[in-house]
Structure formats: C-alpha cells, structure tokens
Design a protein around this motif. Structure first.
Motif, PDB file in Angstrom:
ATOM      1  N   GLY A 217       0.820  -1.203   0.000  1.00  0.00           N
ATOM      2  CA  GLY A 217       0.000   0.000   0.000  1.00  0.00           C
ATOM      3  C   GLY A 217       0.852   1.251   0.000  1.00  0.00           C
ATOM      4  N   ASP A 218       1.991   1.209   0.693  1.00  0.00           N
ATOM      5  CA  ASP A 218       2.891   2.362   0.738  1.00  0.00           C
ATOM      6  C   ASP A 218       3.497   2.633  -0.636  1.00  0.00           C
ATOM      7  N   TYR A 219       3.797   1.563  -1.375  1.00  0.00           N
ATOM      8  CA  TYR A 219       4.327   1.720  -2.732  1.00  0.00           C
ATOM      9  C   TYR A 219       3.345   2.504  -3.605  1.00  0.00           C
ATOM     10  N   TYR A 220       2.074   2.080  -3.589  1.00  0.00           N
ATOM     11  CA  TYR A 220       1.075   2.740  -4.432  1.00  0.00           C
ATOM     12  C   TYR A 220       0.797   4.170  -3.965  1.00  0.00           C
ATOM     13  N   ALA A 221       0.861   4.403  -2.670  1.00  0.00           N
ATOM     14  CA  ALA A 221       0.661   5.760  -2.155  1.00  0.00           C
ATOM     15  C   ALA A 221       1.766   6.685  -2.655  1.00  0.00           C
ATOM     16  N   ALA A 222       3.013   6.209  -2.615  1.00  0.00           N
ATOM     17  CA  ALA A 222       4.139   7.013  -3.098  1.00  0.00           C
ATOM     18  C   ALA A 222       4.041   7.233  -4.603  1.00  0.00           C
ATOM     19  N   ARG A 223       3.682   6.205  -5.308  1.00  0.00           N
ATOM     20  CA  ARG A 223       3.523   6.268  -6.775  1.00  0.00           C
ATOM     21  C   ARG A 223       2.487   7.321  -7.151  1.00  0.00           C
ATOM     22  N   ASN A 224       1.325   7.268  -6.496  1.00  0.00           N
ATOM     23  CA  ASN A 224       0.262   8.227  -6.796  1.00  0.00           C
ATOM     24  C   ASN A 224       0.666   9.648  -6.414  1.00  0.00           C
ATOM     25  N   SER A 225       1.371   9.787  -5.296  1.00  0.00           N
ATOM     26  CA  SER A 225       1.816  11.115  -4.863  1.00  0.00           C
ATOM     27  C   SER A 225       2.779  11.731  -5.873  1.00  0.00           C
ATOM     28  N   LEU A 226       3.653  10.915  -6.437  1.00  0.00           N
ATOM     29  CA  LEU A 226       4.581  11.407  -7.456  1.00  0.00           C
ATOM     30  C   LEU A 226       3.838  11.881  -8.701  1.00  0.00           C
ATOM     31  N   MET A 227       2.842  11.119  -9.136  1.00  0.00           N
ATOM     32  CA  MET A 227       2.085  11.518 -10.324  1.00  0.00           C
ATOM     33  C   MET A 227       1.309  12.810 -10.080  1.00  0.00           C
ATOM     34  N   ILE A 228       0.729  12.944  -8.904  1.00  0.00           N
ATOM     35  CA  ILE A 228      -0.012  14.157  -8.580  1.00  0.00           C
ATOM     36  C   ILE A 228       0.928  15.357  -8.489  1.00  0.00           C
ATOM     37  N   LYS A 229       2.052  15.176  -7.828  1.00  0.00           N
ATOM     38  CA  LYS A 229       3.013  16.263  -7.606  1.00  0.00           C
ATOM     39  C   LYS A 229       3.544  16.825  -8.926  1.00  0.00           C
ATOM     40  N   TYR A 230       3.759  15.948  -9.909  1.00  0.00           N
ATOM     41  CA  TYR A 230       4.381  16.396 -11.152  1.00  0.00           C
ATOM     42  C   TYR A 230       3.411  16.473 -12.332  1.00  0.00           C
ATOM     43  N   GLY A 231       2.107  16.336 -12.056  1.00  0.00           N
ATOM     44  CA  GLY A 231       1.096  16.570 -13.083  1.00  0.00           C
ATOM     45  C   GLY A 231       0.840  15.442 -14.038  1.00  0.00           C
ATOM     46  N   TYR A 232       1.064  14.196 -13.595  1.00  0.00           N
ATOM     47  CA  TYR A 232       0.824  13.048 -14.455  1.00  0.00           C
ATOM     48  C   TYR A 232      -0.274  12.134 -13.925  1.00  0.00           C
ATOM     49  N   ASP A 233      -1.008  12.570 -12.912  1.00  0.00           N
ATOM     50  CA  ASP A 233      -2.049  11.719 -12.349  1.00  0.00           C
ATOM     51  C   ASP A 233      -3.238  11.594 -13.298  1.00  0.00           C
ATOM     52  N   MET A 234      -4.094  10.652 -13.010  1.00  0.00           N
ATOM     53  CA  MET A 234      -5.186  10.292 -13.905  1.00  0.00           C
ATOM     54  C   MET A 234      -6.083  11.479 -14.251  1.00  0.00           C
ATOM     55  N   PHE A 235      -6.396  12.305 -13.245  1.00  0.00           N
ATOM     56  CA  PHE A 235      -7.288  13.436 -13.475  1.00  0.00           C
ATOM     57  C   PHE A 235      -6.539  14.767 -13.479  1.00  0.00           C
ATOM     58  N   ALA A 236      -5.303  14.737 -13.968  1.00  0.00           N
ATOM     59  CA  ALA A 236      -4.499  15.961 -14.024  1.00  0.00           C
ATOM     60  C   ALA A 236      -5.178  17.049 -14.847  1.00  0.00           C
ATOM     61  N   ASP A 237      -5.944  16.630 -15.850  1.00  0.00           N
ATOM     62  CA  ASP A 237      -6.631  17.588 -16.729  1.00  0.00           C
ATOM     63  C   ASP A 237      -8.120  17.698 -16.416  1.00  0.00           C
ATOM     64  N   GLY A 238      -8.530  17.176 -15.248  1.00  0.00           N
ATOM     65  CA  GLY A 238      -9.938  17.252 -14.877  1.00  0.00           C
ATOM     66  C   GLY A 238     -10.787  16.361 -15.765  1.00  0.00           C
ATOM     67  N   THR A 239     -12.080  16.657 -15.817  1.00  0.00           N
ATOM     68  CA  THR A 239     -13.002  15.926 -16.685  1.00  0.00           C
ATOM     69  C   THR A 239     -13.755  16.926 -17.548  1.00  0.00           C
ATOM     70  N   ASP A 240     -14.216  16.477 -18.700  1.00  0.00           N
ATOM     71  CA  ASP A 240     -14.957  17.392 -19.572  1.00  0.00           C
ATOM     72  C   ASP A 240     -16.465  17.316 -19.317  1.00  0.00           C
ATOM     73  N   TYR A 241     -16.824  16.842 -18.147  1.00  0.00           N
ATOM     74  CA  TYR A 241     -18.193  16.899 -17.651  1.00  0.00           C
ATOM     75  C   TYR A 241     -18.097  17.009 -16.138  1.00  0.00           C
ATOM     76  N   ASN A 242     -19.175  17.417 -15.475  1.00  0.00           N
ATOM     77  CA  ASN A 242     -19.153  17.582 -14.030  1.00  0.00           C
ATOM     78  C   ASN A 242     -19.298  16.224 -13.360  1.00  0.00           C
ATOM     79  N   LEU A 243     -18.214  15.763 -12.761  1.00  0.00           N
ATOM     80  CA  LEU A 243     -18.186  14.426 -12.185  1.00  0.00           C
ATOM     81  C   LEU A 243     -19.181  14.276 -11.043  1.00  0.00           C
ATOM     82  N   TYR A 244     -19.347  15.329 -10.246  1.00  0.00           N
ATOM     83  CA  TYR A 244     -20.276  15.252  -9.110  1.00  0.00           C
ATOM     84  C   TYR A 244     -21.729  15.173  -9.587  1.00  0.00           C
ATOM     85  N   ALA A 245     -22.056  15.964 -10.598  1.00  0.00           N
ATOM     86  CA  ALA A 245     -23.422  15.950 -11.124  1.00  0.00           C
ATOM     87  C   ALA A 245     -23.741  14.602 -11.759  1.00  0.00           C
TER      88      ALA A 245
END
Length: 354
Positions: A217-245
C-alpha cells in the motif's frame, strides 16, 4: 430573556424549514435526473441487471440507441476499480454506433459483497468470469461476436480474453494499455527519477519508497503522490463533464449502492496485485492476435507507460491494427477528453466494421 429565547426559536425554526426545503429540492432534482437518464431510446435499449457468473452476482448495464448495432463490452481498470458510479457519462457517447455493455467485475462496484472477500482471485477464475459474461451477452443480445474495450487493468484482461478466445470477439480496443506490470513499474520509477530534481527533498523521499519488488500500500501511495506532484495523475486535466453531477444523477445507483461502494473492502484485489496469479496476465512475447487490434493512448501516460504500449503495438500481428495517440493526455483520457475519445471510436467502427 424571554424575547431573546423566542427570537432564537424563530431563527432555528426557519433554519430547519430551509434545510427541509433544500433536501426536498435535492431529492426532486435527483428524481428528475434519474428519470431523464433512465429513459430508453426509441429503437434502442437501456437495461441493467445482475448475471449469475461462477456462483456470484455480477452487475452489468446495457445502453444503445439502435439494438441492431454491434456490441461493445467495456472493461474497467483496477483491478477492482469499478467506474459504474459515473461511466455512463462517457460510454453513452458511443451509443449511436455501439450497444455498450458496462460490467462491474466480481467483488467490486455494484458486484461487491462481503461474502466474496474470502475468495482468492486467480487467473483461471477471472478468465472464466470473462468468457462466461461474454457468452451471456452474446446470447442475451443475440449476437455472434462482440468487441472489447479495456482501460488499464481492463486492457490487460481484454487482451488475454481475445488471445485465448478469439472466436467470440470481433475486435479489441485498448486504452491506457498495460503490457507487463513489472516492466511498467520499472519504467515508472525511471520516468519519476527524471521528474525529481536533486534539491527536491519531498520527491526524493517518495522515490525511495518505490520498491518494484514489493508492491505494498505504501508503494502505491508514493507512486500516486509522485504523479499528482508532477502533473501526471489520472485526473491531471480534470473531466470534460461535471463528475459530481454525473454521480448525483446516476440512474443505476441508489443511496445504499453508494454507501456499499464507499465501504467496500479491496483487500482481496490488493493481494491479487502482488500475486503470481496477476503476473499470469502479462502480454510479454504474446503478439499473435486473430482479431483487429487498436490502441488509444495518452502521450503523458506513465501510469501504464505509453512507450511500452507503443513498442508492443509495433510487434503485434493482427488482421488490422492502428495506434491512436491523444496529445497531452495522462491515464484519464476517457474522462478528460471523452468527446475526442468518442470520435476515435466512431472512426474505428466506420473504417473497419462497415
């Protein structure tokens, strides 16, 4: 004092009335939204159901604007990361040319139940689930073959299904294509090392937590933190529709479904990720496809490394094949650029299936 008390009571009363009114409005809006998205297109289909697969109830939805269209089965990622809380928002954009089936794979999303948590996930079990669900869809929709579209883990899964059972599938479409998990994680660490500068203490600390021989679990947490920190995470560009709605108006989910989704225990999938059974899905050295093979990948996707996917694609031998690269896109291309993704799917069916 009495006047003050009366004033406070009136204020509280009006606050309670306002809260009740807001709740009623929200319930009414949700009911209207669910009714709207729950409609069946004329000449089409809009159904959801539980299918008995290998002793479990597994949930699918079926949506299309023309029941005579070819059928496309969408395989979500993870493993165990159901997208059924919102995926109708992008899968319905394909529904004019495909009848789209979405599937919550065993023990996740609407297919989750605590009683399954003691069942070990194996290659044979998941492959059996896949072919049994395929056969059910073929019979239910009266088709000879279906197409598969797999995202991330779903691309790993989908390739294995079409390699093993090509007679049931007319095409494979992979996005966020995974080829070999160990190779992928090694490549991720190499890429992340280039993002981190020598004076970046936080980044360096995260890199030290990436042990590609120990997927905790620590491996994946670090992996995800790196992607978020440097702008490569899954939703780095948001969504083209309102996810909450989209989730709020989801026609397939009740409040209890959302609660079940949030409280689901994913331990069995975390154990699967670190097992030899998961490694059996590797596509290394497996290039011979008997069905058309297509890839749609983002050129900033390091979650499933797009360069590895490109190298694999170049070696694939298939009746037809084509690679589509979406520019400036990470792993969340289905959500961030759903319109552009849909246009590519339309091109695939117009070019190769008519």
């Amino acid at each position: 004092m009495k006047k003050i008390a009366n004033s406070i009571c009136k204020i509280v009363k009006w606050i309670m009335i306002a809260i009740v009114v807001v709740i009623l409005v929200l319930f009414i809006l949700r009911a209207i939204g669910k009714a709207y998205y729950g409609r069946t297109p004329q000449g089409g289909i809009n159904e959801s159901m539980y299918v008995e697969i290998n002793g479990t109830k597994q949930w699918i939805s079926i949506y299309g604007k023309d029941i005579n269209n070819p059928v496309l089965l969408y395989l979500h990622g993870g493993p165990g990361s159901s997208t059924s809380t919102y995926d109708y928002a992008f899968t319905r954009k394909w529904a004019d040319v495909y009848t789209v089936v979405t599937w919550d794979q065993r023990n996740c999303g609407k297919s989750y139940s605590k009683g399954q948590n003691d069942t070990e996930l194996t290659y044979e079990l998941l492959m059996s689930d896949g072919i049994e669900m395929t056969k059910y869809i073929l019979e239910y929709l009266e088709k000879d073959k279906i197409a598969l579209l797999g995202h991330s883990w779903g691309s790993y899964y989908g390739c294995n299904l079409v390699l093993e059972y090509p007679e049931y599938y007319e095409a494979y479409i992979g996005t966020g294509q995974l080829v070999d998990f160990y190779e992928n994680e090694t490549a991720f660490k190499e890429a992340a090392s280039e993002w981190v500068s020598e004076d970046d203490e936080e980044g360096l600390a995260l890199l030290k937590r990436l042990n590609v021989d120990n997927y905790t679990g620590d491996y994946y947490a670090a992996r995800n933190s790196l992607m978020i920190k440097y702008g490569y995470d899954m939703f780095a560009d948001g969504t083209d529709y309102n996810l909450y709605a989209v989730q709020y108006f989801n026609p397939y989910y009740s409040l209890s479904d959302f609660i079940n989704y949030i409280n689901a225990d994913d331990t069995v999938y975390m154990e699967f990720l670190s097992s030899e059974e998961f490694n059996k899905f590797s596509l290394a050295e497996r290039y011979e496809y008997q069905v058309p093979y297509f890839n749609i990948n983002g050129d900033k996707d390091y979650q499933t490394n797009y360069l590895i996917a490109q190298d694999y694609f170049d070696k694939v031998d298939a009746p037809n094949k084509k690679m589509y690269i979406m520019e400036n896109m990470t792993h969340g291309l289905l959500e961030s650029k759903s319109e552009e993704f849909s246009e590519i799917l339309h091109e695939i069916i117009l070019l190769y299936f008519q």
